[in-house]
Design a protein around this motif. Structure first.
Motif, mmCIF file in Angstrom:
data_model
loop_
_atom_site.group_PDB
_atom_site.id
_atom_site.type_symbol
_atom_site.label_atom_id
_atom_site.label_comp_id
_atom_site.label_asym_id
_atom_site.label_seq_id
_atom_site.Cartn_x
_atom_site.Cartn_y
_atom_site.Cartn_z
ATOM 1 N N ILE A 7 -1.369 3.198 -12.678
ATOM 2 C CA ILE A 7 -1.805 4.143 -11.642
ATOM 3 C C ILE A 7 -1.613 3.522 -10.261
ATOM 4 O O ILE A 7 -1.183 4.188 -9.312
ATOM 5 C CB ILE A 7 -3.287 4.541 -11.863
ATOM 6 N N THR A 8 -1.909 2.239 -10.144
ATOM 7 C CA THR A 8 -1.719 1.527 -8.877
ATOM 8 C C THR A 8 -0.243 1.497 -8.488
ATOM 9 O O THR A 8 0.113 1.723 -7.321
ATOM 10 C CB THR A 8 -2.263 0.092 -8.979
ATOM 11 N N VAL A 9 0.625 1.232 -9.467
ATOM 12 C CA VAL A 9 2.074 1.277 -9.213
ATOM 13 C C VAL A 9 2.474 2.658 -8.713
ATOM 14 O O VAL A 9 3.247 2.797 -7.762
ATOM 15 C CB VAL A 9 2.856 0.926 -10.508
ATOM 16 N N HIS A 10 1.923 3.691 -9.340
ATOM 17 C CA HIS A 10 2.241 5.069 -8.970
ATOM 18 C C HIS A 10 1.814 5.353 -7.527
ATOM 19 O O HIS A 10 2.540 6.000 -6.759
ATOM 20 C CB HIS A 10 1.551 6.032 -9.928
ATOM 21 N N HIS A 11 0.654 4.859 -7.138
ATOM 22 C CA HIS A 11 0.170 5.058 -5.767
ATOM 23 C C HIS A 11 1.065 4.333 -4.759
ATOM 24 O O HIS A 11 1.260 4.832 -3.639
ATOM 25 C CB HIS A 11 -1.276 4.576 -5.638
ATOM 26 N N ILE A 12 1.590 3.181 -5.148
ATOM 27 C CA ILE A 12 2.520 2.469 -4.257
ATOM 28 C C ILE A 12 3.779 3.297 -4.046
ATOM 29 O O ILE A 12 4.289 3.413 -2.923
ATOM 30 C CB ILE A 12 2.866 1.084 -4.840
ATOM 31 N N ILE A 13 4.293 3.896 -5.123
ATOM 32 C CA ILE A 13 5.485 4.740 -5.012
ATOM 33 C C ILE A 13 5.208 5.951 -4.132
ATOM 34 O O ILE A 13 6.041 6.343 -3.304
ATOM 35 C CB ILE A 13 5.944 5.202 -6.414
#
Length: 352
Positions: A94-100
C-alpha cells in the motif's frame, strides 16, 4: 481459534514495539525518523490500514536529497522482502502504491529503479505464504496478486512515459496531444500495456475470510481509482485510432481488435470494482465496443463467394495484401501523428 488470534495479535504488537525500540538504538540520528515512520506505517495489525500521518511522514523523505529518497525506498523494499507477515506485506505494498500515486518525483524515480535497472525485483512475491490463521492465508493471496499488479503498474508507466494514476501525470489535454504524435506501433504498444494492467485488475482474488477486511478494502479502493484512470487512458488512445481508421494496416487492425476483445472479456469484473463516474465509464465501454466492431468489419473481405476474416492469413484477399504492402512502404502514412491532420489527398496517397 480465538485464543490463537489474540495471541498472534499480541505477538504482533510486541514485535512492533521491539522493532521500533531496535530502530531507536541502532539507527543513526539521520535515518531514525525514516525507520520509525516506516515501522509505524507497516505494523502487524491485520485490521488497521497504514495511518495517513505515518504515510505522509514517509512520503516527506522524497522532498529531501536523492540519497535520502534512495534510503527510504531501500528500507521499504527490505521490509517487504524480509517479513513473513501478510499484514505487514500488504501495508508495504500500500505504501508503494501511495508513492506511485502521490509521491514526489525523486521518490518515484527511485522506486522506478526496481527492477528496470536490472537489479533485484523486490515486488516478486509469488511464493509468499502466511499460514498462521485462515485470514492470513487468504491475505497471502492478496499479497501475491497486489505485488504482481503493482509490478504491472510500474511496467505500464514506463511504456507511457509517466506514472499512471499519479497526481502529477498531467491533464487529459496534455495526454491527448502526446498521443496524436505517436506512430501506430507505439500507440498499439501503449494500448496493449494498459489492457495487460486492466486484465491484472480483473484477476483479483475472491476470498471468504478476507471479505470486509479493512486492508483488502483499502487495496480495492486504491486499485478502483487506478481502474478509472486506466480506462480513461484507453479511451484517449481508442479515440485517436478512430481518427486513423482509414489508414490502418491489416496487421495493426488485427492487433487493435485483439486488444479490445481482451479488454471486453474482463469488462464485468472491472465494472464491479467501482461505481464512481458510472455514466462516463459506460460511455467509454460503448466507445471501445464500437471501435472494435468498426475496425473488425472494415477488414472483412469477400472473394469468390467466401467470407474472408482477419483470423485467416491464407484467405486474405489480394486487395487487403496490396493495402498492407502500400502502408508498409509508405513512410509518410506511418509518421503522421493523426488522421485528423491529413488532407484528403494525403490520405488517398498513403492508402493507395
Amino acid at each position: 481459534m480465538g485464543r490463537v488470534t489474540v495471541l498472534r495479535d499480541l505477538i504482533g504488537i510486541i514485535k512492533d514495539k521491539a522493532s521500533q525500540g531496535k530502530a531507536a538504538l541502532v539507527s543513526i540520528p539521520k535515518t531514525l525518523s525514516l525507520h520509525l515512520a516506516l515501522l509505524r506505517a507497516t505494523t502487524h495489525d491485520p485490521f488497521t490500514p497504514p495511518d495517513p500521518k505515518h504515510l505522509a511522514a514517509l512520503l516527506s523523505f522524497g522532498f529531501s536529497s536523492r540519497a535520502t529518497a534512495s534510503t527510504a525506498i531501500e528500507a521499504l523494499m527490505d521490509r517487504l522482502q524480509t517479513t513473513r507477515d501478510a499484514s505487514v506485506s500488504i501495508k508495504c505494498l500500500i505504501t508503494v502504491h501511495h508513492i506511485i500515486k502521490r509521491g514526489s518525483f525523486i521518490l518515484q524515480d527511485q522506486l522506478s529503479v526496481y527492477p528496470s535497472a536490472g537489479g533485484r525485483n523486490y515486488l516478486k512475491l509469488s511464493n509468499f505464504r502466511d499460514n498462521t490463521t485462515p485470514l492470513t492465508w487468504e491475505l497471502s493471496s492478496w499479497v501475491r496478486w497486489y505485488a504482481l499488479y503493482l509490478e504491472n503498474l510500474l511496467s505500464t508507466s514506463r511504456v507511457l512515459g509517466y506514472f499512471l494514476c499519479s497526481t502529477a501525470s498531467g491533464v487529459d489535454k496534455d495526454k491527448e496531444k502526446k498521443v496524436t504524435s505517436l506512430i501506430n506501433s507505439e500507440l498499439l504498444k501503449e494500448i496493449n500495456s494498459l489492457v495487460n494492467l486492466l486484465e491484472q485488475i480483473s484477476k483479483r482474488p475472491d476470498s471468504s475470510h478476507a471479505n470486509g477486511n479493512i486492508l483488502v478494502d483499502e487495496v480495492l479502493g486504491l486499485v478502483g481509482e487506478d481502474y478509472l484512470s486506466s480506462i480513461n487512458e484507453v479511451s484517449i488512445r481508442v479515440k485517436e485510432f478512430r481518427e486513423r481508421l482509414s489508414c490502418l494496416s491489416f496487421v495493426d487492425s488485427f492487433e487493435l481488435v485483439c486488444a479490445l476483445k481482451r479488454l471486453e472479456d474482463c469488462k464485468e469484473r472491472l465494472l464491479s470494482l467501482s461505481q464512481r463516474k458510472k455514466v462516463l465509464i459506460e460511455a467509454i465501454w460503448v466507445l471501445i465496443s464500437e471501435i472494435k466492431d468498426q475496425v473488425g468489419n472494415g477488414k472483412v473481405y469477400r472473394e469468390e463467394g467466401r467470407l474472408l476474416t482477419m483470423g485467416s492469413r491464407k484467405m486474405v484477399s489480394e486487395s487487403a495484401r496490396f493495402g498492407e504492402r502500400a502502408l508498409n512502404h509508405s513512410h509518410d502514412s506511418v509518421k503522421f501523428s493523426s488522421g485528423r491532420f491529413l488532407s484528403y489527398e494525403s490520405v488517398l496517397e498513403s492508402c493507395a
